[in-house]
Structures are given as C-alpha cells and as structure tokens.
Scaffold this motif. Sequence first.
Motif, PDB file in Angstrom:
ATOM      1  N   VAL A 159      69.320 -25.693   3.980  1.00 49.98           N
ATOM      2  CA  VAL A 159      70.290 -25.262   4.997  1.00 49.98           C
ATOM      3  C   VAL A 159      70.976 -23.987   4.526  1.00 49.98           C
ATOM      4  N   LYS A 160      71.259 -23.111   5.507  1.00 53.63           N
ATOM      5  CA  LYS A 160      72.087 -21.939   5.222  1.00 53.63           C
ATOM      6  C   LYS A 160      73.311 -22.017   6.120  1.00 53.63           C
ATOM      7  N   THR A 161      74.495 -21.855   5.508  1.00 53.31           N
ATOM      8  CA  THR A 161      75.719 -21.960   6.303  1.00 53.31           C
ATOM      9  C   THR A 161      76.785 -21.015   5.764  1.00 53.31           C
ATOM     10  N   ARG A 162      78.001 -21.164   6.285  1.00 52.38           N
ATOM     11  CA  ARG A 162      79.136 -20.338   5.853  1.00 52.38           C
ATOM     12  C   ARG A 162      80.256 -21.234   5.328  1.00 52.38           C
ATOM     13  N   LEU A 163      81.366 -20.614   4.932  1.00 49.44           N
ATOM     14  CA  LEU A 163      82.482 -21.381   4.354  1.00 49.44           C
ATOM     15  C   LEU A 163      83.143 -22.293   5.377  1.00 49.44           C
ATOM     16  N   GLY A 214      73.840 -22.242  15.353  1.00 47.20           N
ATOM     17  CA  GLY A 214      74.275 -21.411  14.223  1.00 47.20           C
ATOM     18  C   GLY A 214      75.585 -21.901  13.641  1.00 47.20           C
ATOM     19  N   ALA A 215      76.500 -20.948  13.392  1.00 52.45           N
ATOM     20  CA  ALA A 215      77.774 -21.267  12.740  1.00 52.45           C
ATOM     21  C   ALA A 215      78.660 -22.169  13.601  1.00 52.45           C
ATOM     22  N   SER A 216      78.362 -22.253  14.878  1.00 53.94           N
ATOM     23  CA  SER A 216      79.149 -23.092  15.779  1.00 53.94           C
ATOM     24  C   SER A 216      79.211 -24.546  15.299  1.00 53.94           C
ATOM     25  N   LEU A 217      78.133 -25.011  14.658  1.00 53.52           N
ATOM     26  CA  LEU A 217      78.080 -26.409  14.211  1.00 53.52           C
ATOM     27  C   LEU A 217      79.121 -26.708  13.131  1.00 53.52           C
ATOM     28  N   LEU A 218      79.691 -25.663  12.523  1.00 56.05           N
ATOM     29  CA  LEU A 218      80.761 -25.881  11.537  1.00 56.05           C
ATOM     30  C   LEU A 218      82.014 -26.465  12.195  1.00 56.05           C
ATOM     31  N   GLY A 234      74.642 -20.790  10.028  1.00 59.51           N
ATOM     32  CA  GLY A 234      75.487 -19.696   9.563  1.00 59.51           C
ATOM     33  C   GLY A 234      75.593 -18.520  10.499  1.00 59.51           C
ATOM     34  N   CYS A 235      74.639 -18.393  11.444  1.00 54.04           N
ATOM     35  CA  CYS A 235      74.628 -17.185  12.276  1.00 54.04           C
ATOM     36  C   CYS A 235      75.913 -17.079  13.094  1.00 54.04           C
ATOM     37  N   PRO A 236      76.655 -15.960  12.942  1.00 52.68           N
ATOM     38  CA  PRO A 236      77.948 -15.848  13.609  1.00 52.68           C
ATOM     39  C   PRO A 236      77.880 -15.161  14.967  1.00 52.68           C
ATOM     40  N   VAL A 237      76.710 -14.593  15.340  1.00 54.08           N
ATOM     41  CA  VAL A 237      76.702 -13.745  16.538  1.00 54.08           C
ATOM     42  C   VAL A 237      76.961 -14.562  17.796  1.00 54.08           C
ATOM     43  N   LYS A 238      77.575 -13.875  18.736  1.00 55.65           N
ATOM     44  CA  LYS A 238      78.107 -14.541  19.920  1.00 55.65           C
ATOM     45  C   LYS A 238      77.072 -15.357  20.697  1.00 55.65           C
ATOM     46  N   ASN A 239      75.915 -14.734  20.986  1.00 50.64           N
ATOM     47  CA  ASN A 239      74.984 -15.455  21.861  1.00 50.64           C
ATOM     48  C   ASN A 239      74.299 -16.628  21.167  1.00 50.64           C
ATOM     49  N   VAL A 240      74.536 -16.782  19.854  1.00 48.59           N
ATOM     50  CA  VAL A 240      74.046 -17.982  19.153  1.00 48.59           C
ATOM     51  C   VAL A 240      75.199 -18.978  19.010  1.00 48.59           C
ATOM     52  N   ALA A 241      76.292 -18.519  18.403  1.00 49.42           N
ATOM     53  CA  ALA A 241      77.418 -19.421  18.118  1.00 49.42           C
ATOM     54  C   ALA A 241      78.079 -19.944  19.400  1.00 49.42           C
ATOM     55  N   ASP A 270      73.565 -35.939   1.376  1.00 45.81           N
ATOM     56  CA  ASP A 270      73.381 -37.381   1.610  1.00 45.81           C
ATOM     57  C   ASP A 270      72.284 -37.683   2.634  1.00 45.81           C
ATOM     58  N   VAL A 271      72.065 -36.753   3.605  1.00 46.17           N
ATOM     59  CA  VAL A 271      71.000 -37.025   4.587  1.00 46.17           C
ATOM     60  C   VAL A 271      69.672 -36.371   4.193  1.00 46.17           C
ATOM     61  N   GLY A 272      69.641 -35.797   2.981  1.00 41.64           N
ATOM     62  CA  GLY A 272      68.327 -35.431   2.458  1.00 41.64           C
ATOM     63  C   GLY A 272      67.952 -33.972   2.304  1.00 41.64           C
ATOM     64  N   ILE A 273      68.932 -33.023   2.469  1.00 39.58           N
ATOM     65  CA  ILE A 273      68.516 -31.628   2.243  1.00 39.58           C
ATOM     66  C   ILE A 273      68.269 -31.398   0.753  1.00 39.58           C
ATOM     67  N   LYS A 274      67.413 -30.408   0.453  1.00 38.74           N
ATOM     68  CA  LYS A 274      66.986 -30.174  -0.940  1.00 38.74           C
ATOM     69  C   LYS A 274      67.607 -28.934  -1.572  1.00 38.74           C
ATOM     70  N   ALA A 275      68.332 -28.140  -0.788  1.00 36.47           N
ATOM     71  CA  ALA A 275      69.055 -26.974  -1.327  1.00 36.47           C
ATOM     72  C   ALA A 275      69.985 -26.464  -0.240  1.00 36.47           C
ATOM     73  N   LEU A 276      71.031 -25.765  -0.677  1.00 38.73           N
ATOM     74  CA  LEU A 276      72.020 -25.239   0.269  1.00 38.73           C
ATOM     75  C   LEU A 276      72.368 -23.808  -0.115  1.00 38.73           C
ATOM     76  N   THR A 277      72.279 -22.910   0.866  1.00 39.33           N
ATOM     77  CA  THR A 277      72.718 -21.528   0.660  1.00 39.33           C
ATOM     78  C   THR A 277      74.024 -21.335   1.418  1.00 39.33           C
ATOM     79  N   ILE A 278      75.018 -20.781   0.731  1.00 38.93           N
ATOM     80  CA  ILE A 278      76.331 -20.585   1.358  1.00 38.93           C
ATOM     81  C   ILE A 278      76.676 -19.104   1.369  1.00 38.93           C
ATOM     82  N   HIS A 279      76.937 -18.600   2.575  1.00 38.89           N
ATOM     83  CA  HIS A 279      77.417 -17.221   2.720  1.00 38.89           C
ATOM     84  C   HIS A 279      78.938 -17.250   2.571  1.00 38.89           C
ATOM     85  N   GLY A 280      79.469 -16.424   1.692  1.00 39.37           N
ATOM     86  CA  GLY A 280      80.885 -16.489   1.329  1.00 39.37           C
ATOM     87  C   GLY A 280      81.857 -15.916   2.338  1.00 39.37           C
TER      88      GLY A 280
END
Length: 330
Positions: free
Chosen positions: A141-145, A114-118, A102-109, A163-173
């Motif tokens: 996992v924590k991600t974005r829309l 981070g959010a780049s994987l979306l 979910g991280c949107p900052v430039k030097n990560v994405a 399906d690959v086994g995560i146990k909870a998901l947090t979504i930033h709107g």
Amino acid sequence: MSVQIGNIDLGEFPLLLAPMEDVSDPPFRYVCKKYGADMMYTEFISSEGLIRDAAKSRQKLDIFEYERPIGIQIFGSNIEHMREATEIATQAGPDLMDINYGCPVKNVACRGAGASLLQDIDKMVAMTKAVVEATHLPVTVKTRLGWDDNTKNVYEVAERLQDVGIKALTIHGRTRAQMYKGEADWTLIREIKRNPRIQIPIFGNGDIDSPEKAANWRLEYGVDGMMIGRAAIGYPWIFREIKHFFTTGEHREPPTIAERIDACKTHLEKSIEWKGPKTGVFEMRRHYSNYFKGLDHFKEYRMKLVSTENIDELYDILWQINEKYSVQMA
C-alpha cells in the motif's frame, strides 16, 4: 539484512520508483531501471477502467520482463470493483499488487478513491482485505500521513493494514491537504517504523532529491528503503548516484551531455516502440526540458524538439545538442 516483500528479495536498502500518473510508463521505467531503480510500479490504474475494459487502463497493465520486480498499482472507491480489478491485474503477471491510498488530486480523492480513504479507515481496511484475498501475490500500500493536519492517522492505518495482510507500506510524508506543497515530514514515518507491532517493511517517500538527503534521512528515520518520484523525472541517474554515495560517501560524477542524450534517445525509442510513432513522439515532449535542465540557452533546442513530428529530425536535433554542449562543457 535484505528487505523482503513476500518472496521478493529487494537487497539491503532498496530504492523504489514511485508510480506517477502520465510519467511512470514502460519507456520511463526502462531508463530508471537501467540506472539503478530496485523496484518499480505502473502508473496508477483505475479499477473502474479495468472492469470496463477501457483501452487506456488496459494499456497500463503492460509490463516487461526486464522491469522485474514490478508492482501494478490500482485505485478505486468501490470494494467489489477493487476485488475484480485485482483479479484482472493479477493475470497480467506482476510481482505484486499495490493499492493507492495516497493520490491527492481532486478527480481521484473527490470520488472517494486515493487519499480520500484516509477519511474512512474502516472502509480502507475492508477494501485492502478484499484485495489481499483476491490475489496470490503480495499486496502493498502507498498512502499519506492523513487527510489533513488534524487527522494524521497513518499510525493506526499501518497496524490495521498489516493485520489484514499487506506485505509492505510506503508513506508519503505529507497530508492530502498539503498536496505536493510544503516540506515532507518523516517523523511520523519513523514512529511507525519503531512501533514494535510493525513487522512489514516501511518505505519513506517525499522530497528525496539528493544523495546526501537520502543518506541523512536513511540514518535519521530508519526506514527500510525509499521511494523516489519527482526527482527521477528527467534524471534517472538519481538512483545510481544515491547508491554510490551510500557505499563511498562521495558524489558520483553527474551524467555527461552524451549520457543525457543517450538516456533521452533511449526513452524516445522506447516511447515510439510502445505507443507508436505519433503518440510516442508527442508524449515524449513533456520530458525534454527535464533531461536538459540547467543547460544555458537551451530554449531554442527545446522549441525545436517539441515542434517536430519527424523522428529523423528529432535525432538530428539531439545530435546538434551533443555537438554544441559537449564543446561547451569540455
């Protein structure tokens, strides 16, 4: 009904503290736990840093018994490195592992993390699978829309990661393109929660900054719990205030000046204890104005707090603040 992540019981409607870079360290987590956070996460930790044994990344693995349940959050762009980092982080003994998509900052994405994987869900799924297989702990996992308005693909992400086994998901709107601007949109989060295929807990994140909003959105969007980030900075009481409102429908009295000072002092003490006097005092400076937000003519005290390196002097300034503002508020 209790919310479960693996074998972790989080109670009926948990309030989670978001992982925030340069904020969610053990001293800050201590005060949030004290005032009602049900589960917390470390600051996000670079998988590359862990593998290289970088001191800063290693230090972020520090967790304490009183913080449980706690998750270690990692990020990266290389699947093999994420697998290795998961093994290293698992040895630190957290209750779960969390992946940051979910991280949107430039030097990560812009480095493909981070959010780049979306933008590459197949890779995201492969990476998640590698992390799940590398640990005995539950993985969340924590991600974005989505990356932007044209690619809001979190509905597909939720199904495939489950399906690959995560146990909870947090979504930033918000999407990555929105960064932290504009309003968070939770309608897609609600759709995912209503998807009959989804069996794991879904947590909502973004813009929860008051007890009423938390109560209204709990009803409106039907999530299993909420993650709170920026609203807790300098205001760890947000957790207990939301819980109080949930049970009584009434507002709890805001913290007194004495309580604000007590929390700030505890934060400072823990900061010095964990980072040593020099860094502990220096890094605490970003928090003072948040603890005393809304006090008239506070600038003079803030300037004193951020300019002294002497610990006794800091305590003395906090005592002066107590004397001055307790009288004003009385």
